[in-house]
Design an enzyme around this catalytic site. Structure first.
Site, PDB file in Angstrom:
ATOM      1  CB  VAL A 156      -0.843  -0.081   1.178  1.00 23.94           C
ATOM      2  CG1 VAL A 156      -1.974   1.248   1.169  1.00 23.94           C
ATOM      3  CG2 VAL A 156      -2.057  -1.071   1.205  1.00 23.94           C
ATOM      4  CB  CYS A 157       3.959   2.037   1.841  1.00 25.70           C
ATOM      5  SG  CYS A 157       3.331   2.149   3.416  1.00 25.70           S
TER       6      CYS A 157
END
Length: 152
Positions: free
Chosen positions: A45-46
Site C-alpha cells: 500500500v505504501c
C-alpha cells in the site's frame, strides 16, 4: 504531543531525502506542500501511495504544490526503494533519527509499532494546514480527493 488541526501553522522541520539532501519545510513557503506520511517502505500500500504521487507529479507542479513522501525508514532504504519504484520527481524524506520526530510533532506517530500513521497533510503558501486526514493502515489514500482540494 497534540494532534494538529486545520488552520494551525505547521511546525517547521529539517529532514534528509532519499538522495541525502537536506530539506527544510520553510524553504517552500511560496508553494503548497503535500506531506504524505506512510508507515514503512517496501510494503504494497505504501508503494501504491508513493506511485500515485509520482504519477501525478506534473499536475502537482501545475498546482504549485511540492510533494514529500515521509516515513521512518533510513535514507539508504528510501534510496533503494525509490530506485525500485522508479521515483524520480517526488522526494522521499527520512524521519528516521531522531526516530519519528516529525510524525511525533504532528501527533501521528504510533508508539507501539514505531511508525507513523498513514496520513496526508496539505499546507498553503503561508504554511497553514488546509487539509489533514489519517487513513486506516491498509487503505490507499484517495489521490482524487487531494487533487480536488488543491484545484480549489
Amino acid at each position: 504531543m497534540s494532534e494538529i488541526k486545520i488552520g494551525d501553522k505547521i511546525q517547521d522541520f529539517r529532514l534528509r531525502d532519499h538522495k541525502d539532501k537536506e530539506v527544510n519545510l520553510s524553504d517552500f513557503s511560496s508553494k503548497k506542500v503535500l506531506l504524505s506520511f506512510h508507515p514503512l517502505a517496501w510494503t504494497r500500500v505504501c508503494a501504491e501511495q508513493m506511485n500515485s504521487l509520482e504519477e501525478n507529479h506534473e499536475l502537482f507542479t501545475k498546482l504549485n504544490t511540492v510533494v514529500f513522501g515521509i516515513s521512518v525508514d533510513p535514507i539508504p532504504s528510501k534510496r533503494a526503494w525509490a530506485r525500485e519504484l522508479g521515483i524520480t520527481h517526488i522526494k522521499l524524506l527520512s524521519d528516521f533519527w531522531p526516530h519519528g520526530e516529525v510524525a511525533r510533532a504532528y501527533g501521528i506517530f504510533r508508539e507501539k509499532e514505531g511508525v507513523s500513521e498513514r496520513a496526508n497533510i496539505i499546507i498553503d503558501e503561508e504554511q497553514k494546514i488546509i487539509f489533514f486526514k489519517v487513513y486506516p493502515g491498509h487503505e490507499l489514500p484517495d489521490i482524487a480527493e487531494i487533487i480536488q482540494l488543491l484545484e480549489k
